[in-house]
Design an enzyme around this catalytic site. Structure first.
Site, PDB file in Angstrom:
ATOM      1  N   MET A   1       0.877  -1.172   0.117  1.00 33.50           N
ATOM      2  CA  MET A   1       0.081  -0.184  -0.024  1.00 33.50           C
ATOM      3  C   MET A   1       0.849   1.302   0.011  1.00 33.50           C
ATOM      4  SD  MET A   1      -3.415  -1.103   2.131  1.00 33.50           S
ATOM      5  CE  MET A   1      -3.061  -0.718   3.696  1.00 33.50           C
TER       6      MET A   1
ATOM      7  N   LEU B   1       6.796   2.919   1.399  1.00 38.10           N
ATOM      8  CA  LEU B   1       7.681   1.542   1.636  1.00 38.10           C
ATOM      9  C   LEU B   1       8.868   1.852   2.401  1.00 38.10           C
ATOM     10  CD1 LEU B   1       7.887   0.482  -2.301  1.00 38.10           C
ATOM     11  CD2 LEU B   1       6.268  -0.027  -0.672  1.00 38.10           C
ATOM     12  N   HIS B   2       9.035   0.786   2.963  1.00 39.46           N
ATOM     13  CA  HIS B   2      10.292   1.138   4.036  1.00 39.46           C
ATOM     14  C   HIS B   2      11.135  -0.297   4.016  1.00 39.46           C
ATOM     15  CE1 HIS B   2       7.567  -2.290   6.488  1.00 39.46           C
ATOM     16  NE2 HIS B   2       6.769  -1.277   6.259  1.00 39.46           N
ATOM     17  N   GLU B   3      12.035  -0.471   4.932  1.00 35.07           N
ATOM     18  CA  GLU B   3      13.020  -1.666   4.836  1.00 35.07           C
ATOM     19  C   GLU B   3      12.283  -3.196   4.728  1.00 35.07           C
ATOM     20  OE1 GLU B   3      16.350  -1.454   4.777  1.00 35.07           O
ATOM     21  OE2 GLU B   3      16.294   0.691   4.445  1.00 35.07           O
ATOM     22  N   GLY B   4      11.150  -2.991   5.401  1.00 38.00           N
ATOM     23  CA  GLY B   4      10.428  -4.396   5.421  1.00 38.00           C
ATOM     24  C   GLY B   4      10.010  -4.736   3.846  1.00 38.00           C
ATOM     25  N   HIS B   5       9.528  -3.718   3.048  1.00 43.85           N
ATOM     26  CA  HIS B   5       8.873  -4.032   1.650  1.00 43.85           C
ATOM     27  C   HIS B   5      10.182  -4.283   0.805  1.00 43.85           C
ATOM     28  CE1 HIS B   5       5.705  -1.279   3.257  1.00 43.85           C
ATOM     29  NE2 HIS B   5       5.112  -2.363   2.624  1.00 43.85           N
TER      30      HIS B   5
ATOM     31  N   GLU C   1       6.045 -10.954   7.404  1.00 41.79           N
ATOM     32  CA  GLU C   1       5.554 -11.825   8.654  1.00 41.79           C
ATOM     33  C   GLU C   1       4.778 -11.082   9.495  1.00 41.79           C
ATOM     34  OE1 GLU C   1       8.452 -14.618   9.390  1.00 41.79           O
ATOM     35  OE2 GLU C   1       8.044 -15.783   7.660  1.00 41.79           O
TER      36      GLU C   1
ATOM     37  N   VAL D   1      11.042  -6.992   9.573  1.00 41.43           N
ATOM     38  CA  VAL D   1      12.119  -6.200   9.661  1.00 41.43           C
ATOM     39  C   VAL D   1      11.910  -5.155  10.701  1.00 41.43           C
ATOM     40  CG1 VAL D   1      13.821  -4.391   8.485  1.00 41.43           C
ATOM     41  CG2 VAL D   1      12.587  -6.483   7.247  1.00 41.43           C
TER      42      VAL D   1
ATOM     43  N   ARG E   1       2.563   2.589   9.141  1.00 39.14           N
ATOM     44  CA  ARG E   1       2.021   3.607  10.163  1.00 39.14           C
ATOM     45  C   ARG E   1       2.910   4.019  11.113  1.00 39.14           C
ATOM     46  NH1 ARG E   1      -2.292  -0.509   8.976  1.00 39.14           N
ATOM     47  NH2 ARG E   1      -4.108   0.847   8.097  1.00 39.14           N
TER      48      ARG E   1
END
Ligand code: PAF
Length: 280
Positions: free
Chosen positions: A29, A32-36, A147, A175, A186
């Protein structure tokens, strides 16, 4: 490459398929951050081409949720996708994705009436609807999920199984920031004070993990440890703290199988989720 129209992405995908190329897909959505980034990089390492969708999906938000204020940063998203090696960023408008007389729902009846599904009625119907649409448009070989939304992965896997969708669903670990806060789009809502308070999520889960490592198996005792720690933080309001079987998502009274320990906590007005898996 940024694409906004379904016909354009379909035409490119047709060519890729003609050339026998494999396609990885990362649904997001945006913001974006390190997880994406970790999902995109994994997809890039396992596929010839990678599509990232950036779409704040209205159908998965409840009436009093943050659809209107959901953070957006398409320029930075494009930069992250480019640096991570994605081939296409698909960023359709709401009108491109949804007809004004949409009449089809996609509803997974198991796994969705607990945890976030119980707290956010209709949320997973919206997730399943939009993902069915993206899966049909992009027709990837593999799709990648984080996850942190463990329940989402379980629900999507079930949908894909039940509808015989020929896509492998893969997941990547949570992450975290250096101080332990799980990365989330968020997190940008948090004030400085709330950002500090939000550390209580990971702290409470770490205490539970230690207790489990030391052999405690009684879920009530473990849950109490998490709840007590969360309650020490004045800015935190618990939405849920659960211990469930990681496959069925049914409550576990005794941790005698692989367990998911998920929590949802409001920090001020921001609802954050976190979890860990405990393998016995
Ligand atoms: O996890 C998310 O960001 C969303 O639920 C998803 C999978 C992109 C569907 O809108």
């Amino acid at each position: 490459m940024l694409l906004k129209e379904i016909k354009d992405i379909r035409s490119i995908i047709k060519d890729w398929k003609k050339d026998g190329l494999t396609i990885g897909y990362v649904p997001t959505m945006g913001c974006l951050h390190e997880g994406h980034k970790s999902l995109i990089e994994k997809a890039v390492s396992e596929n010839d081409k990678v599509v990232v969708s950036v779409f704040v999906n209205p159908t998965q938000f409840g009436p009093n949720e943050d659809y209107d204020s959901y953070p957006k940063n398409i320029d930075e998203d494009l930069e992250i996708c480019k640096k991570s090696g994605a081939s296409i960023v698909f960023n359709p408008d709401k009108e491109e994705m949804y007809f004004n007389n949409k009449s089809t729902t996609v509803s997974v009846s198991e796994l969705t009436n607990v945890l976030c599904g119980a707290k956010r009625p209709g949320h997973f119907d919206g997730v399943c609807l939009v993902l069915s649409k993206f899966f049909n448009i992009i027709t990837p070989d593999k799709a990648y999920f984080g996850e942190k939304d463990f329940q989402q992965i379980a629900v999507v896997k079930r949908m894909v199984r039940d509808l015989n969708i020929n896509i492998e669903i893969l997941s990547c670990p949570i992450v975290r920031e250096k101080d332990g806060l799980a990365k989330s789009s968020r997190n940008v809502y948090l004030s400085k004070e709330e950002r500090k308070a939000a550390l209580v999520l990971n702290r409470s889960l770490s205490l539970a993990k230690e207790e489990l490592k030391h052999g405690e198996r009684n879920s009530k005792i473990i849950k109490d440890i998490i709840v007590n720690e969360l309650n020490k933080e004045p800015l935190a309001k618990i939405d849920y703290v659960e211990i469930v079987d990681s496959e069925s998502l049914n409550d576990l009274e005794i941790v005698n199988t692989t367990a998911l320990i998920p929590i949802a906590v409001y920090i001020g007005k921001t609802r954050l989720i976190d979890n860990f898996i405990f393998n016995i």
